[in-house]
Design an enzyme around this catalytic site. Sequence first.
Site, short mmCIF file in Angstrom:
data_model
loop_
_atom_site.label_atom_id
_atom_site.label_comp_id
_atom_site.label_asym_id
_atom_site.label_seq_id
_atom_site.Cartn_x
_atom_site.Cartn_y
_atom_site.Cartn_z
N ASN A 170 36.17 -85.23 -3.57
CA ASN A 170 36.29 -83.78 -3.69
C ASN A 170 37.71 -83.31 -3.37
O ASN A 170 38.25 -82.42 -4.04
CB ASN A 170 35.28 -83.08 -2.78
CG ASN A 170 33.92 -82.93 -3.46
OD1 ASN A 170 33.74 -83.40 -4.58
ND2 ASN A 170 32.99 -82.28 -2.79
N LEU B 287 42.26 -80.41 -14.85
CA LEU B 287 43.65 -79.98 -15.05
C LEU B 287 43.66 -78.60 -15.70
O LEU B 287 44.59 -78.27 -16.42
CB LEU B 287 44.40 -80.99 -15.93
CG LEU B 287 44.75 -82.32 -15.26
CD1 LEU B 287 45.45 -83.25 -16.24
CD2 LEU B 287 45.66 -82.10 -14.04
N CYS C 287 31.72 -76.43 -2.02
CA CYS C 287 32.10 -77.82 -1.69
C CYS C 287 33.60 -78.02 -1.46
O CYS C 287 34.00 -78.39 -0.35
CB CYS C 287 31.62 -78.74 -2.80
SG CYS C 287 29.85 -78.55 -3.11
N GLU D 20 26.18 -87.35 -2.90
CA GLU D 20 25.84 -86.76 -4.19
C GLU D 20 27.09 -86.27 -4.91
O GLU D 20 28.00 -85.77 -4.29
CB GLU D 20 24.88 -85.58 -3.92
CG GLU D 20 24.19 -85.10 -5.15
CD GLU D 20 23.60 -86.24 -5.95
OE1 GLU D 20 22.57 -86.77 -5.53
OE2 GLU D 20 24.18 -86.61 -6.99
N GLU E 253 27.59 -77.93 -9.82
CA GLU E 253 26.72 -76.81 -10.18
C GLU E 253 26.95 -76.42 -11.63
O GLU E 253 28.08 -76.45 -12.12
CB GLU E 253 26.99 -75.62 -9.25
CG GLU E 253 26.50 -75.88 -7.85
CD GLU E 253 26.81 -74.74 -6.90
OE1 GLU E 253 26.94 -73.59 -7.35
OE2 GLU E 253 26.92 -75.01 -5.69
N LYS F 158 10.84 -69.83 0.19
CA LYS F 158 11.42 -70.62 -0.91
C LYS F 158 10.36 -71.56 -1.48
O LYS F 158 10.22 -71.69 -2.70
CB LYS F 158 12.55 -71.47 -0.31
CG LYS F 158 13.82 -71.48 -1.12
CD LYS F 158 14.81 -72.31 -0.34
CE LYS F 158 16.14 -72.34 -0.98
NZ LYS F 158 17.06 -73.23 -0.27
N GLY G 271 37.13 -72.90 -5.82
CA GLY G 271 36.21 -72.28 -4.86
C GLY G 271 34.90 -73.04 -4.83
O GLY G 271 34.85 -74.21 -5.19
C1 UGA Z 1 32.10 -80.23 -6.87
C2 UGA Z 1 32.33 -81.64 -7.48
O1 UGA Z 1 32.88 -81.50 -8.80
C3 UGA Z 1 31.03 -82.43 -7.56
O2 UGA Z 1 31.28 -83.75 -8.03
C4 UGA Z 1 30.42 -82.50 -6.14
O3 UGA Z 1 29.18 -83.19 -6.15
C5 UGA Z 1 30.19 -81.08 -5.61
O4 UGA Z 1 31.47 -80.39 -5.59
C6 UGA Z 1 29.63 -81.19 -4.22
O5 UGA Z 1 30.33 -81.67 -3.33
O6 UGA Z 1 28.44 -80.91 -4.03
P1 UGA Z 1 31.20 -77.89 -7.78
O7 UGA Z 1 31.62 -77.34 -6.47
O8 UGA Z 1 29.85 -77.53 -8.30
O9 UGA Z 1 31.26 -79.51 -7.76
O10 UGA Z 1 32.24 -77.38 -8.85
P2 UGA Z 1 33.45 -77.95 -9.72
O11 UGA Z 1 33.07 -77.96 -11.13
O12 UGA Z 1 33.99 -79.21 -9.17
O13 UGA Z 1 34.52 -76.78 -9.53
C7 UGA Z 1 35.06 -76.45 -8.25
C8 UGA Z 1 36.11 -75.38 -8.38
O14 UGA Z 1 37.28 -75.87 -9.05
C9 UGA Z 1 35.69 -74.16 -9.19
O15 UGA Z 1 36.15 -72.99 -8.56
C10 UGA Z 1 36.34 -74.34 -10.55
O16 UGA Z 1 36.59 -73.14 -11.25
C11 UGA Z 1 37.65 -75.01 -10.12
N1 UGA Z 1 38.26 -75.81 -11.20
C12 UGA Z 1 37.64 -76.93 -11.66
C13 UGA Z 1 39.50 -75.43 -11.73
O17 UGA Z 1 40.09 -74.40 -11.32
N2 UGA Z 1 40.07 -76.20 -12.69
C14 UGA Z 1 39.48 -77.33 -13.17
O18 UGA Z 1 40.08 -78.00 -14.05
C15 UGA Z 1 38.24 -77.71 -12.64
#
Ligand code: UGA
Length: 430
Positions: free
Chosen positions: A205, A247, A257, A145, A149, A35, A254
Amino acid sequence: MHLVFIGTGYVGLVSGVMMAHLGHHIICLDSDESKIESLKQGIVPIYEPGLDEYIKNSKKRLQFISQYRDAEFHPDAVFICVGTPQKESGEANLEYVFEAALDSAKNFENVPIVIKSTVPPGTAHAVEAKLRKEGYKNAVISNPEFLSEGRAIDDFLYPDRIIVGADDEKSKELMESIYQSFSNENYSVLCSTRVSAELIKYASNSFLATKIAFINEMADLCEKTSANIEEVSSGIGADKRIGKDFLKTGPGFGGSCFPKDIMALQAICRKYKSESKILDATIESNKFRTENMVEKIREGLGGGLCGAMLGVLGLTFKAGTDDVRSSPALEIIRLLIEEGVYICAYDPKGMDNAKKELQVDMAKSYRACAMGAYALVILTEWDEFKNLDYESLAMDMGRKIIFDFRNIIDVQEAEKHGFKVFQLGKVKAT
Ligand code: UGA
């Protein structure tokens, strides 16, 4: 300042590179030599929009190494950004955090150690106790953090808040001076105890995951009552106390995290004999969500799944990333295969990673994926899927059905070309 980031996963790499962009001198250290070799050559091991450009532009202040002895400077702080994978019990595995802390203490005498990895309450304290036992004096700070993503650069540059857990004034001052270099002045550094900071991360989270599970159940209810989930989401989200984000209904949450962190928080509650009824319900609801998607497909196809040919659009857990960890799309595909469905899948960024987890045919484009299919199932909200070429699809597909489980397509446009469209939380197609 001079900072070391240990671990070049999403958190460590983005944080290190962006800190270099802000003018700090950065070392990114990872024990994975291949890496590090790739990073030295400018090859970024993850897909994060814009990150490669930031690496290129901050090259002068960035060093990538796999051995501590190659460090070009003695840092002001070391940030631990290693993984905390899930154990079978749901608890977080802290092995890599302890290892990184000990190695840092050995190599950087008295340098404060900042834990960015997601760790259970009490970890900073336990790491400190371990270091003291081994004769090291490094301070231990918690700085969870909140990057997501696909939009990690914006999240880094414009954070809602920065959480610093420090149990002494000197550590707080150090963290404030590190974060002083931010261009955006609208964020605040919220200082708390280390244990509160650690819990803030899991609680944030898990709360967001609960919001998603809730809206997904409301979407099911909308289908049964003829209400419309988009209207319901924006109606409730307009209340500032609730907020409009997270929402959006979909096939379940998924990623690396939410599913892991909510289970870890459940395990923490178990450890402290504290109730976790809401967490339990969210986990259960999200598990049911993928099965629920399969049922919707079964019903939409008229009752039978065995022998059906489906084109699946989207494998990553959300758009903007190549990450397929705990992706609902992969779980739905597994369940469909168990039912005897033939699947061909396509994803603009996630196919290489998906191939490591799942044996399924993959196509080079969404059109190739749709060839001869009874139906298309949209599982990730990629822009590319928002405006499909319905005219061509209508000619290529066996039956003209689309299950849009991200509610992203223009239904009227698809219907004009004879498609029957099923979306979530809306009146069912007839
Ligand atoms: C999440 C948190 O949003 C970040 O703040 C945190 O830093 C990160 O985890 C971590 O702990 O490292 P991430 O896992 O990249 O970030 O993705 P999200 O955008 O939060 O989405 C998570 C899941 O929820 C996805 O499967 C997404 O499709 C779903 N989701 C999100 C929904 O189904 N509806 C929504 O309105 C938002």
